[in-house]
Design a protein around this motif. Structure first.
Motif, PDB file in Angstrom:
ATOM      1  N   SER A 138       0.831  -1.200   0.000  1.00 29.99           N
ATOM      2  CA  SER A 138       0.000   0.000   0.000  1.00 29.99           C
ATOM      3  C   SER A 138       0.871   1.258   0.000  1.00 29.99           C
ATOM      4  CB  SER A 138      -0.889  -0.001   1.249  1.00 29.99           C
ATOM      5  OG  SER A 138      -1.547   1.242   1.407  1.00 29.99           O
ATOM      6  N   LYS A 139       0.321   2.346  -0.501  1.00 21.57           N
ATOM      7  CA  LYS A 139       0.993   3.647  -0.479  1.00 21.57           C
ATOM      8  C   LYS A 139       0.291   4.603   0.491  1.00 21.57           C
ATOM      9  CE  LYS A 139       4.156   2.811  -3.588  1.00 21.57           C
ATOM     10  NZ  LYS A 139       5.610   2.819  -3.222  1.00 21.57           N
ATOM     11  N   LEU A 140      -0.493   4.046   1.393  1.00 18.98           N
ATOM     12  CA  LEU A 140      -1.273   4.860   2.319  1.00 18.98           C
ATOM     13  C   LEU A 140      -0.398   5.806   3.130  1.00 18.98           C
ATOM     14  CD1 LEU A 140      -4.163   5.255   3.613  1.00 18.98           C
ATOM     15  CD2 LEU A 140      -3.409   3.636   5.363  1.00 18.98           C
ATOM     16  N   TYR A 141       0.715   5.297   3.638  1.00 20.30           N
ATOM     17  CA  TYR A 141       1.573   6.117   4.507  1.00 20.30           C
ATOM     18  C   TYR A 141       2.276   7.221   3.721  1.00 20.30           C
ATOM     19  CZ  TYR A 141       0.724   2.573   8.002  1.00 20.30           C
ATOM     20  OH  TYR A 141       0.114   1.733   8.890  1.00 20.30           O
ATOM     21  N   GLU A 142       2.718   6.893   2.512  1.00 20.50           N
ATOM     22  CA  GLU A 142       3.359   7.915   1.691  1.00 20.50           C
ATOM     23  C   GLU A 142       2.411   9.073   1.400  1.00 20.50           C
ATOM     24  OE1 GLU A 142       5.579   4.100   0.693  1.00 20.50           O
ATOM     25  OE2 GLU A 142       3.565   4.730   1.291  1.00 20.50           O
ATOM     26  N   GLU A 143       1.122   8.786   1.304  1.00 18.80           N
ATOM     27  CA  GLU A 143       0.149   9.804   0.927  1.00 18.80           C
ATOM     28  C   GLU A 143      -0.447  10.552   2.120  1.00 18.80           C
ATOM     29  OE1 GLU A 143      -2.818   8.011  -1.531  1.00 18.80           O
ATOM     30  OE2 GLU A 143      -1.372   7.201  -2.960  1.00 18.80           O
ATOM     31  N   TYR A 144      -0.590   9.872   3.265  1.00 23.12           N
ATOM     32  CA  TYR A 144      -1.360  10.491   4.347  1.00 23.12           C
ATOM     33  C   TYR A 144      -0.663  10.562   5.713  1.00 23.12           C
ATOM     34  CZ  TYR A 144      -5.249   9.889   1.096  1.00 23.12           C
ATOM     35  OH  TYR A 144      -6.069   9.952   0.010  1.00 23.12           O
ATOM     36  N   TYR A 145       0.360   9.777   5.931  1.00 21.71           N
ATOM     37  CA  TYR A 145       0.972   9.721   7.270  1.00 21.71           C
ATOM     38  C   TYR A 145       1.735  11.005   7.595  1.00 21.71           C
ATOM     39  CZ  TYR A 145       4.001   8.151  11.100  1.00 21.71           C
ATOM     40  OH  TYR A 145       4.667   8.045  12.292  1.00 21.71           O
ATOM     41  N   VAL A 146       1.527  11.501   8.814  1.00 18.53           N
ATOM     42  CA  VAL A 146       2.278  12.661   9.306  1.00 18.53           C
ATOM     43  C   VAL A 146       3.101  12.206  10.511  1.00 18.53           C
ATOM     44  CG1 VAL A 146       2.129  14.944  10.367  1.00 18.53           C
ATOM     45  CG2 VAL A 146       0.551  14.326   8.520  1.00 18.53           C
ATOM     46  N   ASN A 147       4.408  12.313  10.392  1.00 20.26           N
ATOM     47  CA  ASN A 147       5.291  11.892  11.486  1.00 20.26           C
ATOM     48  C   ASN A 147       5.132  12.860  12.664  1.00 20.26           C
ATOM     49  OD1 ASN A 147       7.337  11.172  13.231  1.00 20.26           O
ATOM     50  ND2 ASN A 147       8.885  10.939  11.626  1.00 20.26           N
ATOM     51  N   PRO A 148       4.595  12.391  13.805  1.00 21.77           N
ATOM     52  CA  PRO A 148       4.360  13.280  14.954  1.00 21.77           C
ATOM     53  C   PRO A 148       5.636  13.910  15.503  1.00 21.77           C
ATOM     54  CG  PRO A 148       3.187  11.199  15.215  1.00 21.77           C
ATOM     55  CD  PRO A 148       4.139  11.020  14.079  1.00 21.77           C
ATOM     56  N   SER A 247      13.159  -3.159  22.031  1.00 22.05           N
ATOM     57  CA  SER A 247      12.618  -2.534  20.827  1.00 22.05           C
ATOM     58  C   SER A 247      11.170  -2.938  20.611  1.00 22.05           C
ATOM     59  CB  SER A 247      13.455  -2.947  19.607  1.00 22.05           C
ATOM     60  OG  SER A 247      12.930  -2.390  18.425  1.00 22.05           O
ATOM     61  N   PHE A 248      10.290  -1.938  20.519  1.00 21.09           N
ATOM     62  CA  PHE A 248       8.878  -2.173  20.205  1.00 21.09           C
ATOM     63  C   PHE A 248       8.391  -0.967  19.411  1.00 21.09           C
ATOM     64  CE2 PHE A 248       4.983  -4.564  21.618  1.00 21.09           C
ATOM     65  CZ  PHE A 248       4.099  -3.883  20.817  1.00 21.09           C
ATOM     66  N   LEU A 249       8.223  -1.142  18.106  1.00 17.61           N
ATOM     67  CA  LEU A 249       7.842  -0.042  17.221  1.00 17.61           C
ATOM     68  C   LEU A 249       8.699   1.200  17.463  1.00 17.61           C
ATOM     69  CD1 LEU A 249       3.913  -0.190  17.202  1.00 17.61           C
ATOM     70  CD2 LEU A 249       5.496  -1.103  15.505  1.00 17.61           C
ATOM     71  N   PRO A 250      10.003   1.101  17.264  1.00 13.71           N
ATOM     72  CA  PRO A 250      10.899   2.227  17.566  1.00 13.71           C
ATOM     73  C   PRO A 250      10.640   3.477  16.740  1.00 13.71           C
ATOM     74  CG  PRO A 250      12.049   0.540  16.309  1.00 13.71           C
ATOM     75  CD  PRO A 250      10.741  -0.060  16.729  1.00 13.71           C
ATOM     76  N   TYR A 493       5.936   1.797   6.264  1.00  9.80           N
ATOM     77  CA  TYR A 493       5.679   1.373   7.648  1.00  9.80           C
ATOM     78  C   TYR A 493       6.852   0.542   8.168  1.00  9.80           C
ATOM     79  CZ  TYR A 493       3.266  -0.804  11.625  1.00  9.80           C
ATOM     80  OH  TYR A 493       2.918  -1.239  12.883  1.00  9.80           O
ATOM     81  N   ASP A 494       7.294  -0.410   7.356  1.00  6.54           N
ATOM     82  CA  ASP A 494       8.396  -1.277   7.797  1.00  6.54           C
ATOM     83  C   ASP A 494       9.662  -0.473   8.088  1.00  6.54           C
ATOM     84  OD1 ASP A 494       6.771  -3.420   7.573  1.00  6.54           O
ATOM     85  OD2 ASP A 494       7.815  -4.366   5.899  1.00  6.54           O
ATOM     86  N   LYS A 495      10.005   0.429   7.185  1.00  2.00           N
ATOM     87  CA  LYS A 495      11.264   1.145   7.318  1.00  2.00           C
ATOM     88  C   LYS A 495      11.252   2.179   8.424  1.00  2.00           C
ATOM     89  CE  LYS A 495      14.575   3.965   4.725  1.00  2.00           C
ATOM     90  NZ  LYS A 495      14.914   4.591   3.417  1.00  2.00           N
ATOM     91  N   TYR A 496      10.221   3.010   8.447  1.00  2.00           N
ATOM     92  CA  TYR A 496      10.218   4.158   9.365  1.00  2.00           C
ATOM     93  C   TYR A 496       9.522   3.908  10.702  1.00  2.00           C
ATOM     94  CZ  TYR A 496      11.768   6.774   5.270  1.00  2.00           C
ATOM     95  OH  TYR A 496      12.469   7.229   4.187  1.00  2.00           O
ATOM     96  N   ILE A 497       8.558   3.001  10.747  1.00  2.00           N
ATOM     97  CA  ILE A 497       7.779   2.794  11.975  1.00  2.00           C
ATOM     98  C   ILE A 497       8.147   1.469  12.658  1.00  2.00           C
ATOM     99  CG2 ILE A 497       5.445   2.531  12.917  1.00  2.00           C
ATOM    100  CD1 ILE A 497       4.490   4.331  10.594  1.00  2.00           C
ATOM    101  N   LEU A 498       8.110   0.400  11.897  1.00  2.00           N
ATOM    102  CA  LEU A 498       8.368  -0.917  12.455  1.00  2.00           C
ATOM    103  C   LEU A 498       9.798  -1.056  12.969  1.00  2.00           C
ATOM    104  CD1 LEU A 498       7.096  -3.738  12.916  1.00  2.00           C
ATOM    105  CD2 LEU A 498       8.017  -4.382  10.690  1.00  2.00           C
ATOM    106  N   GLY A 500      12.201   1.672  12.474  1.00  2.00           N
ATOM    107  CA  GLY A 500      12.756   2.980  12.790  1.00  2.00           C
ATOM    108  C   GLY A 500      14.142   3.195  12.211  1.00  2.00           C
ATOM    109  N   LYS A 501      14.364   2.764  10.960  1.00  2.00           N
ATOM    110  CA  LYS A 501      15.714   2.813  10.389  1.00  2.00           C
ATOM    111  C   LYS A 501      16.078   4.145   9.770  1.00  2.00           C
ATOM    112  CE  LYS A 501      16.162  -2.114   9.514  1.00  2.00           C
ATOM    113  NZ  LYS A 501      16.339  -3.187   8.503  1.00  2.00           N
ATOM    114  N   GLY A 502      15.136   5.060   9.724  1.00  2.00           N
ATOM    115  CA  GLY A 502      15.435   6.358   9.141  1.00  2.00           C
ATOM    116  C   GLY A 502      14.354   7.349   9.442  1.00  2.00           C
ATOM    117  N   LYS A 503      14.561   8.574   9.126  1.00  2.00           N
ATOM    118  CA  LYS A 503      13.556   9.628   9.311  1.00  2.00           C
ATOM    119  C   LYS A 503      13.102  10.134   7.962  1.00  2.00           C
ATOM    120  CE  LYS A 503      14.045   9.520  13.778  1.00  2.00           C
ATOM    121  NZ  LYS A 503      12.973   9.005  14.652  1.00  2.00           N
TER     122      LYS A 503
END
Length: 504
Positions: A138-148, A247-250, A493-498, A500-503
Motif C-alpha cells: 500500500s501507499k497509504l503512509y506515503e500519501e497520508y501519514y504525518v510523522n508526529p 525494541s517495540f515499534l521504535p 511502515y516497515d522502514k520508518y515505523i516498524l 525505525g531505520k530512518g527519518k
C-alpha cells in the motif's frame, strides 16, 4: 518391517495433525470471532505470561480429543497390521501386494486428511488474505501519514492533567436504540449519560456514535498503540526481531513521548501482567511510563502473592488503586498523564465481581452494566477532587468485544458495531458541529488537542484532530477502503515505523 513401522508412525502423525488443524480452524472463529491473521501472529511472538489460562483449557477441550482418539485407534490398527504381516512372513505366506496396496491406500487417505486440515486452517484464520496483503503493498503512509516527531507543539501556560481510561471491549452497541445501540434497554446507562453530557463528536447523529475499529487495531495492545500513536500494529512473519524489552515499534512517536518531553509524569495502571502482549515494552519505550500492574500489587503488598482473579486482580480493586495513584500523582507539582485499562468485560462472558447484580439474565450483560457503573463512579470521584478543574478525562473502549456467541444475532441483523468514546472537561472546542466518522487513530491527535495543546498539523500519524474541520481518513476514503489499505504491506511502515531505520 522397519520401513513399514516408520510409514505407520508418519501416517498416524499426519492424521493427528490434519484433524488438529481442522479443529483449530473451528476453534479460532468460535472463540475469538472474525480476527485477522496478524492478531494470531502477534500473540505467537510476544510474551504470554499473565494470559487467562481459560483459553488454553478451551483449546485442549475442543481441539485435542477427536485427533487424539482417532490417531490412537489408527495406531492400534497399525500395530495389529504389523503383527499380521510378521505372522504371514513367519509362515512363508508373502502377501506383499495386498499389504502394499493397503499401505498406499491408508497413506493417501491420511495425506488427504492432512491436506484438508491445512487448507481449512489457512482459510479459517485468514493466512491466504495475509499473504495477499503482503504481496500487494500500500501507499497509504506515503500519501497520508504525518510523522508526529516532526510537528511543533505548543502547550498552554498551565499544563492540564490527562486521565485516559481504556475500557476493555466497551462498545456503543450496548446502548439503547434511542442512542444508536442494539438493545431495547441499555446495558450502560451510566456511560450513556456521561456521553450525553460531554464531548463525543457525534453531535446527535447516532449512526456516528462511537468510533470504528480497523482490523489492525482490534486487540488490546494494538488498540493502545493506535489510540496513543495513530498507527496500526502490523506484524511481519519475522516480527519477533523487534518485539522485546529493547525494541517495540521504535519508529512511533506517541502522546506519552510528547507529554514526557513537556514535563509530564506518565503512569500506566492495569490489573494483569503488563508484559503480556508487550504492553510493558511499548509504554516504557514510548514515554517512560511508570508501570503499575499485577506484579506491582504483589510487591507493594496490596494483594497476597498467591492471589489471582481473572487476569490478575479484578476491576473493583483496580478502581480503588486508581484513586490512590491519582491522589499521589496530584500531590506533586508535576502535570501527569494517568492511563489505566479495565479487564472485567473481557470475553468470554466477562468476570462477575462481588458487586455484579443479575439485571438482565445473562452474565455478560450484567458484567458490562457493572463496569459502566464502576467507571462512572470513578469519574464522579475525580470530579470531586480539587485538581479536577485542570484535568481532562478520556473514556475509550479499546476494541470491539471478541465474544462471538453474544453478538451473533446483532451482527446478523447488519448492525455496525463501534466502540464507546467520550471526552470530559475538554480544554478545547470543536470548530465544527458536524457529526464525525472516526477511527481508533483519530483519538491520538484529538486527545492532545483536548489538553489545550496546539500543533502545526491537523493530522498526527494516520489520525485527524477532530477539533478541526479536516476530514478524517475514513471520511475521505470510506472505512472499507481505509481498512483494506491498513492490512496491506507497507514499505514505508516497515522502514520508518516498524524498525525505525530512518527519518522521513
Amino acid at each position: 518391517m522397519k520401513r513399514r513401522r516408520i510409514i505407520s508412525v508418519l501416517t498416524v502423525l499426519l492424521v493427528f495433525l490434519g484433524l488438529l488443524l481442522v479443529k483449530v480452524a473451528e476453534w479460532v472463529p468460535l472463540t475469538f470471532g472474525d480476527i485477522p491473521f496478524e492478531q494470531v501472529l502477534f500473540h505467537m511472538m510476544v510474551p504470554m505470561q499473565g494470559t487467562d489460562t481459560s483459553f488454553l483449557s478451551s483449546f485442549i477441550d475442543y481441539c485435542l480429543p477427536i485427533p487424539s482418539i482417532v490417531s490412537g485407534i489408527l495406531l492400534i490398527c497399525c500395530i495389529i497390521k504389523d503383527w499380521k504381516i510378521s505372522s504371514d512372513i513367519k509362515h512363508g505366506e508373502f502377501k506383499h501386494v495386498r499389504n502394499n496396496v493397503l499401505i498406499i491406500i491408508t497413506t493417501v487417505a491420511c495425506l488427504f486428511i492432512y491436506g484438508f486440515g491445512i487448507t481449512d486452517c489457512i482459510y479459517a484464520v485468514g493466512i491466504d488474505q495475509y499473504w495477499y496483503n503482503v504481496s500487494h503493498p500500500s501507499k497509504l503512509y506515503e500519501e497520508y501519514y504525518v510523522n508526529p516527531e516532526n510537528v511543533k507543539y505548543t502547550f498552554p501556560e498551565q499544563k492540564r492533567n490527562l486521565i485516559y481510561i481504556f475500557m476493555e471491549s466497551m462498545e456503543t452497541t450496548y446502548e439503547d436504540l434511542e442512542h444508536g445501540g442494539a438493545f431495547e434497554e441499555s446495558r450502560i446507562p451510566e456511560l450513556t449519560e456521561l456521553a450525553d453530557n460531554n464531548l463525543t463528536f457525534a453531535n446527535g447523529n447516532n449512526d456516528n456514535n462511537g468510533f470504528l475499529v480497523p482490523s489492525m487495531s482490534g486487540w488490546t495492545v494494538a488498540a493502545m498503540v493506535g489510540q496513543t500513536s495513530g498507527v496500526p500494529l502490523n506484524i511481519p512473519v519475522e516480527g519477533n526481531e523487534y518485539i522485546s524489552d529493547k525494541s517495540f515499534l521504535p519508529g512511533t512517536y506517541s502522546i506519552g513521548q510528547i507529554l514526557e518531553k513537556n514535563g509530564y509524569k506518565n503512569e500506566l495502571l492495569l490489573g494483569s501482567d503488563a508484559a503480556f502482549g508487550g504492553r510493558k515494552y511499548y509504554f516504557e519505550q514510548h514515554g517512560n511510563y511508570n508501570i503499575v500492574d499485577y506484579n506491582t500489587a504483589i510487591e507493594k503488598g496490596w494483594i497476597d502473592k498467591d492471589y489471582r482473579e481473572w487476569w490478575g486482580f479484578e476491576d473493583i480493586k483496580l478502581f480503588e488503586y486508581a484513586k490512590n495513584e491519582l491522589t499521589e500523582l496530584a500531590s506533586s507539582n508535576q502535570p501527569f498523564n494517568f492511563t489505566m485499562l479495565t479487564a472485567d468485560t473481557h470475553f468470554i462472558a466477562g468476570y462477575e465481581c462481588s458487586e455484579c447484580i443479575d439485571l438482565y439474565g445473562d452474565r455478560y450483560s450484567n458484567v458490562i452494566r457493572c463496569s459502566s457503573k464502576h467507571v462512572t463512579e470513578l469519574v464522579q470521584w475525580i470530579q470531586e477532587q480539587p485538581w479536577y478543574e485542570n484535568t481532562t478525562i478520556v473514556l475509550a473502549g479499546d476494541h470491539k468485544s471478541m465474544d462471538p456467541d453474544w453478538f451473533k444475532d446483532i451482527e446478523e441483523s447488519g448492525y455496525n458495531r463501534k466502540c464507546y468514546y467520550a471526552i470530559i472537561n475538554s480544554a478545547a472546542t470543536p470548530t465544527t458541529q458536524n457529526s464525525r466518522k472516526i477511527t481508533t487513530y483519530d483519538l491520538f491527535p484529538t486527545t492532545l488537542a483536548s489538553l489545550g495543546v496546539t500543533f502545526n498539523s491537523d493530522r498526527l500519524g494516520l489520525g485527524t484532530n477532530l477539533y478541526t474541520e479536516t476530514p478524517t481518513l475514513v471520511e475521505k476514503l470510506g472505512f472499507k477502503k481505509f481498512d483494506k489499505e491498513l492490512t496491506r504491506h507497507s514499505n514505508y511502515y516497515d522502514k520508518y515505523i516498524l524498525y525505525g531505520k530512518g527519518k522521513d
